[in-house]
Design a protein around this motif. Structure first.
Motif, short mmCIF file in Angstrom:
data_model
loop_
_atom_site.label_atom_id
_atom_site.label_comp_id
_atom_site.label_asym_id
_atom_site.label_seq_id
_atom_site.Cartn_x
_atom_site.Cartn_y
_atom_site.Cartn_z
N TYR A 1 -5.65 -74.42 -32.53
CA TYR A 1 -5.41 -75.83 -32.87
C TYR A 1 -4.36 -75.96 -33.96
N LYS A 2 -4.39 -75.05 -34.93
CA LYS A 2 -3.36 -75.10 -35.99
C LYS A 2 -1.97 -74.99 -35.37
N GLU A 3 -1.85 -74.10 -34.37
CA GLU A 3 -0.55 -73.93 -33.70
C GLU A 3 -0.16 -75.19 -32.92
N LYS A 4 -1.13 -75.77 -32.23
CA LYS A 4 -0.85 -76.98 -31.46
C LYS A 4 -0.38 -78.11 -32.38
N ILE A 5 -1.03 -78.22 -33.53
CA ILE A 5 -0.66 -79.30 -34.44
C ILE A 5 0.74 -79.05 -35.01
N ALA A 6 1.05 -77.78 -35.25
CA ALA A 6 2.41 -77.45 -35.69
C ALA A 6 3.42 -77.86 -34.61
N ASN A 7 3.07 -77.61 -33.34
CA ASN A 7 3.95 -78.03 -32.24
C ASN A 7 4.12 -79.54 -32.19
N THR A 8 3.04 -80.23 -32.49
CA THR A 8 3.06 -81.69 -32.47
C THR A 8 4.13 -82.20 -33.43
N LYS A 9 4.19 -81.59 -34.60
CA LYS A 9 5.16 -82.00 -35.61
C LYS A 9 6.59 -81.80 -35.09
N GLU A 10 6.79 -80.67 -34.46
CA GLU A 10 8.14 -80.37 -33.93
C GLU A 10 8.58 -81.39 -32.88
N LEU A 11 7.61 -81.96 -32.17
CA LEU A 11 7.93 -82.82 -31.02
C LEU A 11 8.08 -84.31 -31.38
N LEU A 12 7.89 -84.65 -32.66
CA LEU A 12 7.83 -86.08 -33.00
C LEU A 12 9.05 -86.87 -32.51
N ARG B 88 9.50 -86.43 -21.85
CA ARG B 88 8.03 -86.38 -21.76
C ARG B 88 7.54 -85.16 -21.01
N ALA B 89 8.36 -84.62 -20.12
CA ALA B 89 7.95 -83.40 -19.41
C ALA B 89 7.80 -82.24 -20.41
N ARG B 90 8.66 -82.24 -21.43
CA ARG B 90 8.55 -81.19 -22.43
C ARG B 90 7.30 -81.38 -23.30
N VAL B 91 7.00 -82.63 -23.60
CA VAL B 91 5.79 -82.93 -24.38
C VAL B 91 4.56 -82.41 -23.63
N VAL B 92 4.52 -82.70 -22.33
CA VAL B 92 3.38 -82.25 -21.52
C VAL B 92 3.35 -80.73 -21.43
N ALA B 93 4.54 -80.13 -21.29
CA ALA B 93 4.59 -78.66 -21.16
C ALA B 93 4.08 -77.99 -22.44
N VAL B 94 4.38 -78.57 -23.58
CA VAL B 94 3.99 -77.93 -24.85
C VAL B 94 2.56 -78.32 -25.26
#
Ligand code: AR6
Ligand code: MG
Length: 308
Positions: A201-212, A217-223
């Motif tokens: 989850y820590k990694e996912k949240i870090a990814n979330t920040k990168e995607l802001l 949207r396909a990339r958002v779903v992929a990540v």
């Protein structure tokens, strides 16, 4: 915070979750869609009928109110009673099986481990946890404890429990930010990242920040994912809120446009958005279409009374 303002946020959270569910249910399992198509769908539908997400959230609130806090046995029995009254709400495969195991005599805190190896990591406990975030918003340790316990009735896998705790904490952070105050998105994510106890989850949240700032949207779903697993939907819902924190409508439409488990992701995003912005921010024409609105409002008000 002023008591009246807090009440609006409790209402916004629970009505916001139910509307996200009711609208998202029209697109469950579908692909990425244009936001304009989701907006026009919202105009066309006559009723926003809710699914298991809201049905189980109702069970959580009913039990928290009646028990004046968390009581695992009571909450499990409330889930069972509600499920038996309306089994057609679109429940995931796991919970009805857990309910049968509990009815056969297994205790509420061990039944779930009998269904999936290691327990379920589905998003079924995160989708219903918003009331826990509202009730324990001032006490993160207690919030985590109750999110885990309420999850373990049906979802005892670490990733299921952690997803529920993160969603509850996101609701609490949103509730505690005055709606007139701008959300500091990076600080919001940092708090979630520090709160998370699981590396995934820590990694996912870090990814979330990168995607802001991501437009694709396909990339958002992929990540981030748009699936039925808590890990592939809770961070996505938080992202949908943070992408457009000032608009309930945009958050929910965006969530549904991502496809996949649209009802649950839109419901979780709607809960966070409503807890931040309050009930006035939810379009009146959407509120009027919500099934059982008066009852959900009544529950939100009683939960607010329990909390204050
Ligand atoms: N091992 C393998 N697959 C698993 C495991 C596991 N340990 N845990 C979960 N899954 P479930 P829910 C997969 O059945 O979370 C409604 O549409 C498995 O494929 O516990 O309550 C709501 O609106 C399993 O079927 O149900 C939500 O969208 C799936 O995850 C959703 O269902 C879901 O786990 C909630 O479902
Ligand atoms: Mg559903």
């Amino acid at each position: 915070m002023h008591k009246g303002r807090l009440k609006s946020k409790f209402l916004g959270c629970l009505i916001g979750a139910a509307i996200g569910d009711g609208l998202g249910a029209w697109r469950e399992g579908r692909r990425i869609a244009e936001k304009e198509d989701i907006a026009s769908l919202a105009e066309r539908v006559e009723e926003l009928a809710y699914t298991d997400d809201t049905h189980m959230t109702i069970g959580v609130v009913e039990s928290l109110i009646q028990s004046r806090g968390f009581d695992g046995e009571h909450m499990a029995q409330t889930f069972i009673k509600n499920y038996e009254t309306e089994p057609w709400r679109g429940y995931g495969p796991g919970p009805p099986r857990v309910f049968r195991v509990i009815k056969s005599g297994e205790p509420w805190d061990s039944a779930a481990s009998k269904i999936y190896r290691g327990g379920s990591f589905g998003n079924g406990s995160a989708m219903r946890v918003a009331p826990v975030g509202l009730l324990y918003s001032n006490n993160p340790a207690k919030l985590r404890e109750i999110a885990y316990k309420s999850s373990s009735i049906t979802h005892s896998h670490e990733l299921g429990k952690e997803g529920a705790a993160l969603q509850a904490y996101a609701v609490a952070l949103a509730l505690n930010t005055p709606s007139g105050e701008e959300i500091d998105r990076e600080a919001f994510l940092l708090k979630l990242q520090n709160f998370a106890q699981t590396q995934l989850y820590k990694e996912k949240i870090a990814n979330t920040k990168e995607l802001l700032g991501e437009q694709d949207r396909a990339r958002v779903v992929a990540v981030l994912g748009n699936g039925i697993e808590a890990l592939n939907s809770v961070p996505t819902a938080i992202y949908c809120f943070l992408k457009q924190p000032k608009s309930y409508k945009d958050s929910v439409i965006y969530a549904i446009s991502l496809g996949g488990d649209t009802d649950t992701i839109a419901s979780m995003a709607g809960a966070i958005s409503g807890a931040y912005l309050g009930i006035e921010a939810i379009p009146q024409e959407w509120r009027l279409k919500l099934e059982n609105k008066a009852y959900i409002e009544d529950l939100a008000e009683k939960l607010w009374q329990t909390a204050t």
